[in-house]
Design a protein around this motif. Structure first.
Motif, PDB file in Angstrom:
ATOM      1  N   CYS A   1     -10.116 -17.085   0.409  1.00  0.00           N
ATOM      2  CA  CYS A   1     -10.680 -16.112   1.256  1.00  0.00           C
ATOM      3  C   CYS A   1      -8.692 -15.435   0.937  1.00  0.00           C
ATOM      4  O   CYS A   1      -7.976 -16.114   1.018  1.00  0.00           O
ATOM      5  N   ALA A   2      -8.779 -14.309   1.701  1.00  0.00           N
ATOM      6  CA  ALA A   2      -7.207 -14.164   2.417  1.00  0.00           C
ATOM      7  C   ALA A   2      -7.203 -13.271   3.368  1.00  0.00           C
ATOM      8  O   ALA A   2      -8.627 -12.524   4.370  1.00  0.00           O
ATOM      9  N   VAL A   3      -6.297 -13.715   4.610  1.00  0.00           N
ATOM     10  CA  VAL A   3      -6.677 -13.620   5.707  1.00  0.00           C
ATOM     11  C   VAL A   3      -5.177 -13.191   6.443  1.00  0.00           C
ATOM     12  O   VAL A   3      -4.939 -11.913   7.536  1.00  0.00           O
ATOM     13  N   GLY A   4      -4.400 -12.415   5.476  1.00  0.00           N
ATOM     14  CA  GLY A   4      -2.946 -11.921   5.981  1.00  0.00           C
ATOM     15  C   GLY A   4      -2.694 -10.730   5.780  1.00  0.00           C
ATOM     16  O   GLY A   4      -3.908 -10.373   4.790  1.00  0.00           O
ATOM     17  N   LEU A   5      -2.319  -9.943   6.898  1.00  0.00           N
ATOM     18  CA  LEU A   5      -1.736  -8.154   6.081  1.00  0.00           C
ATOM     19  C   LEU A   5      -1.913  -8.309   5.068  1.00  0.00           C
ATOM     20  O   LEU A   5      -2.018  -7.208   4.267  1.00  0.00           O
ATOM     21  N   GLU A   6      -0.523  -8.955   4.275  1.00  0.00           N
ATOM     22  CA  GLU A   6      -0.166  -8.785   3.377  1.00  0.00           C
ATOM     23  C   GLU A   6      -1.013  -9.375   2.244  1.00  0.00           C
ATOM     24  O   GLU A   6      -0.593  -8.948   1.076  1.00  0.00           O
ATOM     25  N   ASP A   7      -1.622  -9.930   2.171  1.00  0.00           N
ATOM     26  CA  ASP A   7      -3.056 -10.504   1.225  1.00  0.00           C
ATOM     27  C   ASP A   7      -4.090 -10.043   0.805  1.00  0.00           C
ATOM     28  O   ASP A   7      -5.115 -10.973   0.250  1.00  0.00           O
ATOM     29  N   GLY A   8      -4.071  -9.339   1.709  1.00  0.00           N
ATOM     30  CA  GLY A   8      -5.689  -8.747   2.091  1.00  0.00           C
ATOM     31  C   GLY A   8      -6.541  -7.755   0.431  1.00  0.00           C
ATOM     32  O   GLY A   8      -5.033  -7.611  -0.493  1.00  0.00           O
ATOM     33  N   VAL A   9      -7.193  -6.848   0.696  1.00  0.00           N
ATOM     34  CA  VAL A   9      -8.001  -6.252  -0.505  1.00  0.00           C
ATOM     35  C   VAL A   9      -7.526  -4.682  -0.310  1.00  0.00           C
ATOM     36  O   VAL A   9      -7.736  -4.524   0.961  1.00  0.00           O
ATOM     37  N   ARG A  10      -6.340  -4.288  -0.473  1.00  0.00           N
ATOM     38  CA  ARG A  10      -6.342  -3.096  -0.379  1.00  0.00           C
ATOM     39  C   ARG A  10      -7.184  -1.594  -0.597  1.00  0.00           C
ATOM     40  O   ARG A  10      -8.054  -1.786  -1.707  1.00  0.00           O
ATOM     41  N   GLY A  11      -8.006  -0.773   0.062  1.00  0.00           N
ATOM     42  CA  GLY A  11      -8.507  -0.058  -0.208  1.00  0.00           C
ATOM     43  C   GLY A  11      -8.005   1.381  -0.553  1.00  0.00           C
ATOM     44  O   GLY A  11      -6.521   1.763  -1.485  1.00  0.00           O
ATOM     45  N   LYS A  12      -8.964   2.546  -0.806  1.00  0.00           N
ATOM     46  CA  LYS A  12      -8.241   3.456  -1.173  1.00  0.00           C
ATOM     47  C   LYS A  12      -7.163   4.416  -0.403  1.00  0.00           C
ATOM     48  O   LYS A  12      -7.374   4.791   1.368  1.00  0.00           O
ATOM     49  N   PRO A  13      -5.666   4.841  -0.767  1.00  0.00           N
ATOM     50  CA  PRO A  13      -4.868   5.538   0.288  1.00  0.00           C
ATOM     51  C   PRO A  13      -5.058   6.606   0.993  1.00  0.00           C
ATOM     52  O   PRO A  13      -6.261   7.301  -0.314  1.00  0.00           O
ATOM     53  N   GLN A  14      -4.914   6.801   2.403  1.00  0.00           N
ATOM     54  CA  GLN A  14      -5.206   8.101   2.656  1.00  0.00           C
ATOM     55  C   GLN A  14      -3.533   8.789   2.724  1.00  0.00           C
ATOM     56  O   GLN A  14      -2.941   8.393   2.874  1.00  0.00           O
ATOM     57  N   LEU A  15      -3.973  10.222   2.342  1.00  0.00           N
ATOM     58  CA  LEU A  15      -2.176  10.737   2.021  1.00  0.00           C
ATOM     59  C   LEU A  15      -1.995  12.170   2.484  1.00  0.00           C
ATOM     60  O   LEU A  15      -3.119  12.546   2.424  1.00  0.00           O
ATOM     61  N   GLN A  16      -0.917  11.982   3.554  1.00  0.00           N
ATOM     62  CA  GLN A  16      -0.714  13.231   3.908  1.00  0.00           C
ATOM     63  C   GLN A  16       0.203  14.085   3.586  1.00  0.00           C
ATOM     64  O   GLN A  16       0.918  13.201   3.755  1.00  0.00           O
ATOM     65  N   ARG A  17       0.308  15.620   3.022  1.00  0.00           N
ATOM     66  CA  ARG A  17       1.739  15.694   2.423  1.00  0.00           C
ATOM     67  C   ARG A  17       1.990  17.183   3.353  1.00  0.00           C
ATOM     68  O   ARG A  17       1.026  17.974   3.836  1.00  0.00           O
ATOM     69  N   ARG A  18       2.981  17.152   4.163  1.00  0.00           N
ATOM     70  CA  ARG A  18       4.191  18.550   3.637  1.00  0.00           C
ATOM     71  C   ARG A  18       5.224  18.854   3.479  1.00  0.00           C
ATOM     72  O   ARG A  18       6.181  17.732   3.571  1.00  0.00           O
ATOM     73  N   GLY A  19       5.057  20.329   3.243  1.00  0.00           N
ATOM     74  CA  GLY A  19       6.428  20.584   2.582  1.00  0.00           C
ATOM     75  C   GLY A  19       6.810  19.745   1.307  1.00  0.00           C
ATOM     76  O   GLY A  19       5.732  19.481   0.258  1.00  0.00           O
ATOM     77  N   ASP A  20       8.664  18.708   1.330  1.00  0.00           N
ATOM     78  CA  ASP A  20       8.464  18.750   0.191  1.00  0.00           C
ATOM     79  C   ASP A  20       9.076  17.407   0.473  1.00  0.00           C
ATOM     80  O   ASP A  20      10.437  17.452   1.187  1.00  0.00           O
ATOM     81  N   ILE A  21       9.142  16.191   0.531  1.00  0.00           N
ATOM     82  CA  ILE A  21       9.791  15.367   1.170  1.00  0.00           C
ATOM     83  C   ILE A  21      11.058  14.772   0.243  1.00  0.00           C
ATOM     84  O   ILE A  21      11.853  14.793   1.130  1.00  0.00           O
ATOM     85  N   ASP A  22      10.774  14.948  -0.862  1.00  0.00           N
ATOM     86  CA  ASP A  22      12.161  14.440  -2.077  1.00  0.00           C
ATOM     87  C   ASP A  22      12.866  15.611  -0.747  1.00  0.00           C
ATOM     88  O   ASP A  22      14.673  14.971  -0.885  1.00  0.00           O
ATOM     89  N   ASN A  23      12.624  16.908  -1.646  1.00  0.00           N
ATOM     90  CA  ASN A  23      13.665  18.091  -0.706  1.00  0.00           C
ATOM     91  C   ASN A  23      14.509  17.821   0.608  1.00  0.00           C
ATOM     92  O   ASN A  23      15.777  17.771   1.251  1.00  0.00           O
ATOM     93  N   GLY A  24      13.300  16.815   1.337  1.00  0.00           N
ATOM     94  CA  GLY A  24      13.653  16.743   3.216  1.00  0.00           C
ATOM     95  C   GLY A  24      15.136  15.635   2.946  1.00  0.00           C
ATOM     96  O   GLY A  24      15.541  15.836   3.884  1.00  0.00           O
ATOM     97  N   LEU A  25      14.417  14.139   2.657  1.00  0.00           N
ATOM     98  CA  LEU A  25      15.757  13.211   2.662  1.00  0.00           C
ATOM     99  C   LEU A  25      16.578  13.763   1.601  1.00  0.00           C
ATOM    100  O   LEU A  25      17.670  12.866   2.151  1.00  0.00           O
ATOM    101  N   ARG A  26      16.837  14.779   0.682  1.00  0.00           N
ATOM    102  CA  ARG A  26      18.380  14.824   0.058  1.00  0.00           C
ATOM    103  C   ARG A  26      18.704  15.874   1.254  1.00  0.00           C
ATOM    104  O   ARG A  26      19.508  15.604   1.665  1.00  0.00           O
TER     105      ARG A  26
END
Lengths: 655, 153, 322
Positions: free
Chosen positions: A113-138
């Motif tokens: 069994c896996a109990v904790g959030l870090e130990d479980g089975v990860r599903g497919k990511p849901q991703l939302q983007r706007r603009g260009d995050i690398d530019n934004g952080l720069r």
């Protein structure tokens, strides 16, 4: 105007699902998995069936094969969390049903069994983007980069999930504790392979749901099958422990947040990566859009928001009052507070600098562009921000601020209502349910307004699918804004002809509807004991036109009170073996009357006529959303300790 | 183990009511199931919430942690025994409930307080309902209702 | 709850004759019934003893005697106790809730079992329930013991017990073979491999009453409790302090007992030694608070209880001595 159901509720005459008493009624109990992950190798209920007073026993050995939760079944041979249903008994009393459960013999093969959030089975990511995050952080001159976690919270509505089921020939009647009588009707009919018309669901009063009762759970079908088998009505109410194991929780999250801003406070990047704990099953009612709030609350050209569901051998998550948003706003608004500190800027000023006037996910302006700004002003004035008093000795005081938005509250079609007028009195006929918010009262007021009648002359019919007028599930804080316009239309027709039917028209195409708000909190932290006392909370929320200020205020103080529990003391504890250690109201600590701070509701009526014909929007969920962040921000202000992990328990402050 | 039913006479809201119950039947189940008095609610069944609060010889108690058989001959008062009580009126006036499930218990806890202390302070009010959880979070208005019933506005 | 038979004997002797491993005494029931509902206990018979036990609070030159059937509410409201045994009245007043205080008896309060969430969970076969390992020691233990955790790290849940211990109380206990007087300091005893319970009470014995000796009028006492919320919770830590300052400003008598930090109420002998015979000032109190925490063995999740109990000790002593 006072709540119309008040007299029933203060006399004990209000009947809930658990109060139904039918001739020959039996009582049911469910046997649940003692292991977090296991396969049933043998199940033998013969001794239970023979027990005097037992009328029906169901398990994977004899129950119809009904699919449930993706690949699973009503009674599956594989058990995926402690509390998973594996058998059920109906007997002449709850005591006898419990005796019978103890006689069911089950052999298990334990699985990993896996109990904790870090130990479980990860599903497919849901991703939302706007603009260009690398530019934004720069471009950013200041970056806040922090990890926040939120706990699993348990709804703990005082009335457990449950129903009373009985058959009238081939038709099923369910007295159910639900937020969605049609959702239950349709789901139960489908599971039992019956036409919807032969299932009738009734909910006159219900003792709290907070999201956990917005879907049909297994117990309804189990009760129906037991009743069929026994040939008698069956009441199946969950015990508190089962309630806290098996019928939903607010998902835990881990959120890594990066906010990039210019020196003047202008946000240029929001980058978040979020893990969300779904538990053992996707039940279909999670609605946990944690990345939602990041995309809308502030104007920001560059955004990347990713959410990954994690499956664990724990009870399944389901919507809990502002699902996703409450979790996200804790992290986002804590990060905004950290940013305001880094910039040495007033937190409200920082938020005004990044004010969003349009829904950036849709590129559409909001119907009430200024309402959040007005909430800031109202709450600031009511709280006297940044006024604070000095603490004494080891007691330090601090103030905190947090804002929120909520995509719900605007309502949507379909919904229907009928109004009938005769002899200077009117009757509103709907098939919505009043989950304790005062829906029935507000709908009477809308009809009375339109008809020009005193509200006391208007009565309402609700909570019965037999009326045939469709109403949606009470969720998303959308009930009033969904049904209100339909009632108003019906009343307008009835005014002319004595009887009219109304339906919910579509929302405007070129605008986006939101609700929003802000809260200020003052806390006192005892630096020696770690005790956090919340001294006062002021709140201002945009719920459009306030139809009934008494009901709105109750939602506001109630939401804040739940929010304070989420902020300070509520946390499901699960040990490494998947055992829930506090599936009780003793160990799972909700707020008591003694914990209550001074609560100031500064919400003002701000009619949103572009949203719908009543100008009203929802207020059910929003007041809970910003409270936890405002508390954590106030704690930082008081003692300089940044709590990034909810709840703000004292071990996070001392020791 | 099979145990014969016992005849128990309960004195509820001033009337004698005879029930036949197993020794393990709680007062709460006897009220709700045997006598049809469903005002007291079963929410936790472990003495952790207060929704089942009734008065036993004038004192507020959790009916879920009492055996019916142990209550024979004692005076039991439930919300059904109140008629147009000032507390009931004040709860409506102050909107002291939302879902209403905890309300009978809250009212009975305050009833016990008011019978001893007709004009309680806020502190006494809060203390009296500190054993009654309200998950809707109506506490502020519950205190307000009690204040109204005490003649303060 | 499993089925059981119910007896209402006419006398204590009759009751004692019925009691045994499978027949348990029922008084207030607030702990017994929760243990039975959780299926941790399954007696075949309950024996109603509440009407047979002494009840009420009596004061004479020797001190105060409280009947075992006295409710916590009666103790909370008693004016004599409030005045002369302040810490006990305070402890009763912050225990549980008004409803539980109306139901729960003194005897049951002393005998209640721990609230440890492994002990209370029927799926965990922990050491205290006869198993081989204490699940909390390596598991989730934020509420657990700092002291005395050899076999079991649960904490004693009673608020009254630390206060009674601080007043040097004794229990009068009766079994089928007669009565004995047991000082509460001996009555409470860390569970052992042979005796998985927190007291030395034997099967079939009943607590009849609890007595406290009389104290000179200038004796002062205080009970402080910290919880996860402001009501309706067991102590994360608590302190009962009883002190008397002699004519020459020396501390002539002191007892400091900690609650919520050990499997039994825990007397802080070290702190008492620091204080006795000394003149109170901030530094002495600080030293006493440090001494109260000496010997603590924090677990993974409960280290915060150390500063917490020191703060409580400091506050209690300051309030009584400065």
């Amino acid at each position: 105007m006072k709540r119309i159901e008040g007299p029933e509720k203060v006399t004990g005459r209000a009947h809930y699902a658990c109060d139904v008493r039918l001739p020959g009624q039996l009582y049911a109990r469910v046997l649940r998995s003692p292991l977090p992950h296991a396969r049933i190798t043998r199940i033998d209920a013969a001794r239970a069936e023979r027990l005097a007073g037992v009328h029906a026993v169901l398990s994977s050995a004899n129950a119809p094969d009904i699919s449930w939760y993706e690949e699973s079944r009503l009674f599956d041979r594989t058990l995926r969390f402690i509390g998973d249903e594996l058998a059920a008994v109906a007997g002449e009393s709850e005591e006898i049903a419990e005796d019978a459960l103890r006689l069911i013999e089950v052999d298990y093969e334990a699985l990993p069994c896996a109990v904790g959030l870090e130990d479980g089975v990860r599903g497919k990511p849901q991703l939302q983007r706007r603009g260009d995050i690398d530019n934004g952080l720069r471009e950013a001159e200041v970056v806040v980069d922090a990890v926040y976690t939120t706990q699993t919270a348990l709804h703990n509505a005082l009335e457990p999930h449950g129903c009373t089921a009985h058959w009238e020939d081939d038709s099923l009647v369910l007295h159910e504790s639900t937020q969605g009588i049609f959702a239950v009707r349709d789901e139960v009919a489908e599971k039992l392979g019956m036409p919807k018309e032969r299932v009738r669901v009734i909910t006159q009063h219900m003792g709290g749901g907070f999201g956990a009762k917005q879907i049909a759970w297994k117990h309804s079908v189990i009760a129906a099958l037991l009743a069929k088998r026994a040939g008698r009505p069956v009441q199946l109410m969950l015990e508190r422990e089962a309630e806290n194991l098996a019928v939903g929780n607010r998902n835990a999250t881990r959120q890594r947040v990066r906010l990039g801003a210019k020196r003047d406070g202008t946000l240029c990047a929001i980058d978040v990566h979020i893990l969300v704990q779904s538990g053992a099953y996707l039940v279909g009612g999670e609605d946990s859009d944690v990345i939602g709030a990041y995309q809308t609350l502030y104007r920001c050209p560059h955004l990347r928001a990713e959410q990954v569901g994690v499956r664990t051998n724990t009870g399944p998550a389901v919507a809990f009052r502002a699902p996703g948003h409450a979790e996200a706003i804790f992290a986002l608004e804590s990060a905004m507070d950290e940013l305001s500190r880094a910039l040495a800027m007033d937190p409200i000023e920082l938020r005004l600098r990044n004010y969003a006037t349009e829904d950036q996910t849709k590129g559409k302006p909001y119907t009430s562009v200024d309402s959040l700004r007005r909430c800031y002003g109202q709450v600031k004035a009511a709280f006297d921000w940044p006024e604070r008093r000095m603490g004494q000795g080891s007691k330090k005081r601090g103030i905190g601020f947090a804002a929120h938005d909520w995509a719900g509250g605007g309502g949507w079609p379909p919904a229907e209502a009928r109004v009938e007028v005769a002899d200077g009195a009117a009757r509103v006929v709907t098939a919505t349910q009043d989950i304790g918010t005062g829906t029935g009262t507000a709908l009477c007021q809308i009809a009375a307004d339109e008809l020009g009648l005193p509200a006391e002359r208007v009565s309402i019919v609700l909570g019965d699918t037999r009326e045939g007028l469709y109403s949606p599930t009470s969720a998303g804080s959308a009930t009033l804004a969904t049904l209100g316009p339909a009632v108003r239309m019906a009343a307008a027709k009835a005014k002319k002809s004595g009887r009219g039917k109304g339906s919910r028209v579509k929302n405007p195409k070129d605008k986006s509807i939101r609700t929003c708000g802000a809260q200020c909190v003052e806390v006192e932290v005892d630096t020696e004991t770690g005790e956090v006392r919340v001294l006062r909370v002021a709140a201002a929320h945009d719920c459009g036109r306030v139809i009934n200020p008494v009901l709105v205020e109750s939602q506001v103080i109630g939401g804040i009170t739940q929010g304070l529990g989420y902020a300070l003391s509520e946390e499901r504890m699960v040990d490494a073996c998947g055992l829930v250690l506090n599936a009780s109201l003793e160990e799972y600590k909700v707020q008591t009357a003694a914990d209550g701070p001074q609560l100031v509701n500064a919400t003002q009526s701000m009619p949103d006529w572009e949203a719908n014909a009543t100008g009203a929007k929802g207020i059910g969920e929003p007041p809970l959303i910003p409270t936890a962040a405002a508390v954590a921000n106030a704690i930082f202000d008081a003692i300089g300790v940044r709590v990034r992990d909810l709840p703000c328990k004292r071990e996070r402050l001392i020791g | 183990m099979s145990v014969p039913l016992e005849s128990v006479t309960l004195r509820v809201n001033g009337a004698e009511r005879a029930v036949r119950v197993e020794p393990r039947r709680t007062l709460l189940d006897a009220l709700r199931l045997d006598l049809g008095l469903t005002g007291a609610k079963k929410a936790c069944d472990m003495g952790n919430c207060g929704a089942c609060t009734v008065l036993l010889d004038g004192r507020a108690v959790y009916a879920c942690l009492l055996l019916a058989i142990d209550c024979a001959g004692r005076e039991i008062a439930t919300v059904e025994g109140l008629h147009d009580d000032p507390l009931q009126r004040a709860f409506i006036e102050a909107d002291a409930f939302q879902c209403g499930f905890c309300t009978p218990g809250q009212i009975m806890s305050l009833k016990a307080l008011f019978s001893r202390t007709p004009a309680p302070s806020d502190e006494e009010i809060v203390r009296a309902v500190s054993g009654n959880l309200c998950r809707c979070g109506a506490y502020r208005n519950i205190v307000r209702a009690a204040r109204i019933a005490a003649g303060r506005r | 709850m499993r089925a059981f038979a119910y007896s209402r004997p006419a006398s204590l002797d009759e009751a004692l004759a019925l009691l045994g491993a499978s027949a348990r005494p029922l008084a207030g029931g607030t702990d017994l019934l929760t243990l039975m509902k959780a299926d941790l206990l399954a007696p075949e018979r309950l024996v109603a003893i509440a009407p047979l036990l002494p009840s009420g609070i009596a004061r004479d030159a020797e001190g105060v005697t409280i009947g075992a059937a006295t409710t916590l509410a009666d103790i909370e409201r008693d004016p004599t106790l409030a005045q002369r045994f302040t810490a006990l009245g305070q402890a009763a007043g912050v225990a549980a809730t008004p409803q539980l205080r109306n139901m729960a008896t003194l005897g049951g309060n002393l005998l209640q079992r721990p609230r440890c969430w492994y002990f209370r969970n029927r799926l965990a076969q922990c050491w205290l329930k006869g198993g081989t390992a204490c699940h909390a020691r390596e598991g989730e233990n934020r509420q657990h013991a700092l002291f005395g955790g050899s076999g079991c790290v649960a904490v004693h849940p009673s608020d009254l017990a630390p206060a009674l211990l601080a007043f040097g109380a004794s229990a009068r206990v009766r079994g089928a073979h007669g009565e004995r007087i047991v000082p509460l300091e001996e009555f409470f005893s860390l569970p052992t491999g042979e005796r998985r319970s927190e007291t030395r009470l034997r099967d079939g014995e009943l607590v009849l009453q609890v007595s406290m000796p009389s104290y000179p009028e200038e004796t002062r006492s205080l009970y402080l409790k910290e919880m996860d919320r402001r009501a309706f919770a067991f102590a994360l830590a608590s302190v009962a302090a009883v002190v008397r300052v002699s004519a020459r400003q020396r501390i002539g008598h002191v007892r400091l007992v900690l609650g919520g930090v050990a499997p039994i109420p825990w007397r802080a002998h070290g702190a008492e030694r620091v204080l006795l015979g000394e003149e109170a000032d901030e530094r002495l109190i600080e030293a006493a608070a440090d001494a109260a925490a000496e010997g603590a063995v924090p677990l993974k999740g409960n280290a915060f209880k150390l500063p917490l109990l020191k703060a409580l000790a400091r506050r209690a002593l300051r309030s009584l001595l400065l």
